[in-house]
Design a protein around this motif. Sequence first.
Motif, PDB file in Angstrom:
ATOM      1  N   LYS A  29      18.094  29.652 -48.296  1.00 18.87           N
ATOM      2  CA  LYS A  29      17.004  29.759 -47.337  1.00 18.87           C
ATOM      3  C   LYS A  29      16.063  28.600 -47.554  1.00 18.87           C
ATOM      4  O   LYS A  29      15.596  28.359 -48.662  1.00 18.87           O
ATOM      5  N   TRP A  30      15.797  27.834 -46.517  1.00 20.41           N
ATOM      6  CA  TRP A  30      14.890  26.696 -46.590  1.00 20.41           C
ATOM      7  C   TRP A  30      13.454  27.205 -46.561  1.00 20.41           C
ATOM      8  O   TRP A  30      13.065  27.967 -45.689  1.00 20.41           O
ATOM      9  N   THR A  31      12.685  26.756 -47.526  1.00 21.62           N
ATOM     10  CA  THR A  31      11.262  27.019 -47.552  1.00 21.62           C
ATOM     11  C   THR A  31      10.564  25.671 -47.629  1.00 21.62           C
ATOM     12  O   THR A  31      10.761  24.925 -48.593  1.00 21.62           O
ATOM     13  N   GLN A  32       9.788  25.353 -46.619  1.00 24.52           N
ATOM     14  CA  GLN A  32       9.107  24.057 -46.584  1.00 24.52           C
ATOM     15  C   GLN A  32       8.097  23.982 -47.716  1.00 24.52           C
ATOM     16  O   GLN A  32       7.306  24.895 -47.907  1.00 24.52           O
ATOM     17  N   PRO A  33       8.114  22.886 -48.485  1.00 26.33           N
ATOM     18  CA  PRO A  33       7.156  22.733 -49.578  1.00 26.33           C
ATOM     19  C   PRO A  33       5.719  22.684 -49.053  1.00 26.33           C
ATOM     20  O   PRO A  33       5.470  22.226 -47.939  1.00 26.33           O
ATOM     21  N   LYS A  34       4.793  23.163 -49.864  1.00 30.15           N
ATOM     22  CA  LYS A  34       3.372  23.118 -49.491  1.00 30.15           C
ATOM     23  C   LYS A  34       2.865  21.679 -49.459  1.00 30.15           C
ATOM     24  O   LYS A  34       2.043  21.315 -48.637  1.00 30.15           O
ATOM     25  N   CYS A  35       3.351  20.856 -50.374  1.00 26.99           N
ATOM     26  CA  CYS A  35       2.994  19.433 -50.435  1.00 26.99           C
ATOM     27  C   CYS A  35       4.271  18.611 -50.325  1.00 26.99           C
ATOM     28  O   CYS A  35       5.308  18.990 -50.854  1.00 26.99           O
ATOM     29  N   VAL A  36       4.176  17.477 -49.670  1.00 22.58           N
ATOM     30  CA  VAL A  36       5.336  16.601 -49.532  1.00 22.58           C
ATOM     31  C   VAL A  36       5.679  16.015 -50.904  1.00 22.58           C
ATOM     32  O   VAL A  36       4.813  15.445 -51.562  1.00 22.58           O
ATOM     33  N   PRO A  37       6.935  16.165 -51.358  1.00 25.27           N
ATOM     34  CA  PRO A  37       7.329  15.628 -52.661  1.00 25.27           C
ATOM     35  C   PRO A  37       7.132  14.114 -52.742  1.00 25.27           C
ATOM     36  O   PRO A  37       7.316  13.386 -51.759  1.00 25.27           O
ATOM     37  N   GLU A  38       6.778  13.647 -53.922  1.00 22.71           N
ATOM     38  CA  GLU A  38       6.497  12.235 -54.174  1.00 22.71           C
ATOM     39  C   GLU A  38       7.665  11.336 -53.781  1.00 22.71           C
ATOM     40  O   GLU A  38       7.468  10.256 -53.227  1.00 22.71           O
ATOM     41  N   CYS A  39       8.894  11.804 -54.041  1.00 21.15           N
ATOM     42  CA  CYS A  39      10.049  10.959 -53.721  1.00 21.15           C
ATOM     43  C   CYS A  39      10.137  10.668 -52.226  1.00 21.15           C
ATOM     44  O   CYS A  39      10.512   9.570 -51.824  1.00 21.15           O
ATOM     45  N   LEU A  40       9.771  11.627 -51.368  1.00 23.50           N
ATOM     46  CA  LEU A  40       9.815  11.388 -49.926  1.00 23.50           C
ATOM     47  C   LEU A  40       8.730  10.412 -49.497  1.00 23.50           C
ATOM     48  O   LEU A  40       8.947   9.557 -48.638  1.00 23.50           O
ATOM     49  N   LEU A  41       7.583  10.526 -50.092  1.00 22.40           N
ATOM     50  CA  LEU A  41       6.465   9.662 -49.713  1.00 22.40           C
ATOM     51  C   LEU A  41       6.637   8.210 -50.160  1.00 22.40           C
ATOM     52  O   LEU A  41       6.254   7.293 -49.449  1.00 22.40           O
ATOM     53  N   PHE A  42       7.231   8.019 -51.352  1.00 23.70           N
ATOM     54  CA  PHE A  42       7.202   6.675 -51.949  1.00 23.70           C
ATOM     55  C   PHE A  42       8.544   6.052 -52.328  1.00 23.70           C
ATOM     56  O   PHE A  42       8.600   4.849 -52.549  1.00 23.70           O
ATOM     57  N   ARG A  71       8.644   8.036 -45.873  1.00 22.50           N
ATOM     58  CA  ARG A  71       8.006   6.799 -45.396  1.00 22.50           C
ATOM     59  C   ARG A  71       8.859   5.552 -45.584  1.00 22.50           C
ATOM     60  O   ARG A  71       8.728   4.599 -44.838  1.00 22.50           O
ATOM     61  N   ARG A  72       9.723   5.524 -46.620  1.00 25.22           N
ATOM     62  CA  ARG A  72      10.489   4.307 -46.922  1.00 25.22           C
ATOM     63  C   ARG A  72      11.962   4.415 -46.533  1.00 25.22           C
ATOM     64  O   ARG A  72      12.781   3.616 -46.957  1.00 25.22           O
TER      65      ARG A  72
END
Length: 118
Positions: A29-42, A71-72
Amino acid sequence: MLNASPKLQILKLTDLDMYSNKGNRISHKWTQPKCVPECLLFHLETIIWIGYEWQPKDEKEVATYILRNTRRLKKATFSTKPIEPGKLNKLEKRRRMLDELATVDKASNSCHFVFESM
């Protein structure tokens, strides 16, 4: 998993419709994280998804979340399962699915999409 991999650059997902070695379907079951993980952002630059179908709601939500928050991201490869001969209705459905996926608002403007059949 993503929070535990802050410098992740390549994410490879393989057919989320998995089965245990006893033939029982593994529930996920997919549960969207409360905060975007660092790896996705940077850090994440490549996603490879083998056996992507867009059908289960979870797959659509996960793919959209990753594309909207990475982002990258330079390359997103989605490999779909083959369509049996004589199933033209599935071919049209797949084309609409891929068109919809390609139009998701992406955090990265330089992302190159690759769609292929396994």
